[in-house]
Design a protein around this motif. Structure first.
Motif, short mmCIF file in Angstrom:
data_model
loop_
_atom_site.label_atom_id
_atom_site.label_comp_id
_atom_site.label_asym_id
_atom_site.label_seq_id
_atom_site.Cartn_x
_atom_site.Cartn_y
_atom_site.Cartn_z
N VAL A 67 0.88 3.00 10.57
CA VAL A 67 0.70 2.37 11.89
C VAL A 67 1.21 0.93 11.92
CG1 VAL A 67 -0.98 1.74 13.65
CG2 VAL A 67 -1.22 3.91 12.42
N ALA B 90 -4.39 9.97 3.08
CA ALA B 90 -5.09 9.17 4.08
C ALA B 90 -4.57 7.74 4.09
CB ALA B 90 -6.59 9.19 3.80
N LEU B 91 -4.31 7.18 2.91
CA LEU B 91 -3.79 5.82 2.84
C LEU B 91 -2.41 5.71 3.50
CD1 LEU B 91 -3.97 2.90 1.81
CD2 LEU B 91 -3.06 3.69 -0.37
N LEU C 77 -1.17 7.60 5.90
CA LEU C 77 -1.30 7.72 7.35
C LEU C 77 -1.80 6.42 7.98
CD1 LEU C 77 -2.81 11.32 7.66
CD2 LEU C 77 -0.45 10.61 8.08
N LEU C 78 -2.70 5.74 7.27
CA LEU C 78 -3.22 4.47 7.80
C LEU C 78 -2.15 3.38 7.79
CD1 LEU C 78 -6.79 4.33 6.19
CD2 LEU C 78 -6.23 4.67 8.61
N VAL C 79 -1.38 3.30 6.73
CA VAL C 79 -0.41 2.22 6.60
C VAL C 79 0.83 2.47 7.45
CG1 VAL C 79 1.01 3.07 4.67
CG2 VAL C 79 0.48 0.64 4.84
N CYS D 64 0.83 -1.22 0.00
CA CYS D 64 0.00 0.00 0.00
C CYS D 64 0.86 1.26 0.00
CB CYS D 64 -0.93 -0.01 1.21
SG CYS D 64 -2.11 -1.38 1.24
#
Length: 442
Positions: A365, A358-359, A361-363, A209
């Motif tokens: 973590v 957004a993608l 920031l999510l990945v 991702c």
């Protein structure tokens, strides 16, 4: 592919192979832009061709992850370089779209093979992070020079493809420094299971991702500069060259920093900063904002990538996770151009940037969690001496075919199990203890 290079010349060959394999993704914006302009393709069609090229690269990586040790580094590298030269060269020599696509697929297979061999060899180095840093420095410098040169050459889709084919031909002589698989080596190759399976799977999914988001923007960055920011091709090429030069500075700083901050901070914090750069670059309307976003982004991208590659290499000294994670990254890279084209056509460049931000920031973590989970106290010469004596220290620092009972340099230090000793009235005398010997039984 798992044997550690024993001479400095092998490292030079691995860095050169890494450069040739990664050159196609680095030149993706100009390749996609030239395909669109030279062959009359729509942006989505040109992005799809770029994705097909990189999809072949990821397929080669997944294939070699299981069979690379039986083939051997030298043979696999030469096969990949031949495929690159023939594939990209034939694609540059014709204007027929089906033949261009077929040549791009063959060239992509060769790029993936070269990258897989280089990744596995780098994983066997004493310091995988430093070795991957050298590779990123080399490919950034080469791509930067090409971005300054290609706008001054003839138009059409041929020049960037020919440049990649020539790079493969130039690297060919160096493959003689790579080890060759022999029958004895193939029979002696260990067949142990993959270590850190859960962490490796999470890292592979995360980097897929992560790479998709990066290359979705990278694949349309040229069109953002030309259409949204209103710049010329020469100006856009100069911005890309400066951006890749900033990447050289970033990778140099990462190599000097090494593991002082660990891997979690550079991976997590760097990905968050990259997300901000993606927003800035995708909404650029003039030279200042476009150049700022691209330069900052390209300065951070190879830094985080070098730590991700080093993290993958640390999961398995035989290099299997390095190849699998690299192939997952190539799969994300392959999906990037068409994803960026579809998002930009549907939501515009700013909307595409918001989605990709957004993608990222999510990945960030799960990848940071993996870096924290597998990080441990590295083995140092003193700890090796405490565990295995001088012979253990020598074995841990040299051959990659070290038996699994001997700790590897850079591996996570194992916990020491405490042994209870009676105290009080039943306190044993010191003479009750003695050294265990091979002849002792029971």
């Amino acid at each position: 592919m798992s044997s550690r290079p024993r001479v400095p010349g092998a490292l030079v060959a691995l860095v050169a192979l890494f450069t040739a394999g990664y050159l196609a993704p680095y030149l993706l914006p100009t390749v996609v832009g030239r395909l669109s302009a030279g062959l009359g393709l729509t942006p989505s069609q040109a992005g799809l061709v770029g994705s097909v090229l990189l999809l072949g690269s990821s397929c080669a990586g997944f294939t070699l992850a299981a069979r690379g040790e039986r083939i051997g580094p030298r043979q696999a590298a030469r096969a990949g370089l031949v495929a690159m030269a023939v594939g990209y060269g034939s694609a540059a020599a014709t204007d027929l779209v089906p033949l261009v696509v077929a040549g791009a697929v063959l060239g992509g297979l060769g790029s993936g093979t070269a990258t897989a061999v280089a990744a596995a060899g780098i994983a066997g180095q004493r310091d995988p992070h430093r070795a991957s840093t050298l590779g990123l420095l080399s490919v950034s410098a080469t791509a930067g020079a090409l971005y300054l040169t290609l706008p001054h050459l003839a138009g059409g889709h041929a020049p960037p493809l020919l440049a990649i084919a020539c790079a493969a031909a130039l690297v060919w002589p160096l493959t003689g420094r790579l080890p060759s698989a022999t029958r004895g080596n193939r029979e002696a190759a260990p067949a142990g299971p993959l270590p850190h399976r859960r962490a490796g799977a999470v890292l592979a999914g995360g980097i897929l991702c992560w790479s998709l988001a990066q290359n979705a923007l990278w694949g349309v960055s040229g069109r953002i500069g030309l259409t949204q920011a209103g710049l010329s091709e020469v100006t856009v090429g100069a911005v890309f060259a400066v951006a890749l030069g900033a990447g050289l500075v970033g990778v140099t700083a990462a190599g000097a920093l090494g593991s002082r901050l660990g891997r979690a901070v550079p991976i997590g914090g760097g990905t968050v900063l990259i997300a901000g750069c993606v927003l800035l670059s995708s909404s650029a309307g003039d030279l200042a904002s476009f150049a700022t976003g691209e330069i900052l982004w390209n300065a951070l991208y190879p830094v985080v990538l070098s730590y991700l590659l080093g993290l993958a290499a640390s999961l398995d000294p035989r290099g299997r996770w390095a190849v699998l994670v690299g192939a997952a990254s190539s799969l994300g890279v392959a999906c990037g151009p068409v994803t960026g084209s579809l998002l930009s056509e549907g939501a515009g460049y700013p909307g595409m940037g918001t989605t990709l931000c957004a993608l990222l920031l999510l990945v960030a973590v799960p990848m940071t969690a993996v870096a924290r989970h597998v990080s441990g106290r590295p083995l140092v010469p003193g700890s090796v001496r405490r565990r295995g004596g001088a012979a253990g220290a020598v074995l841990a620092g040299t051959a990659a075919a070290t038996p699994p009972t001997v700790p590897q340099m850079g591996a996570t230090e194992q916990e020491v199990t405490p042994i209870p000793v009676p105290v009080g009235r039943r306190r044993l005398a010191k003479s009750a203890f003695r050294l265990a010997r091979p002849s002792d039984r029971g």
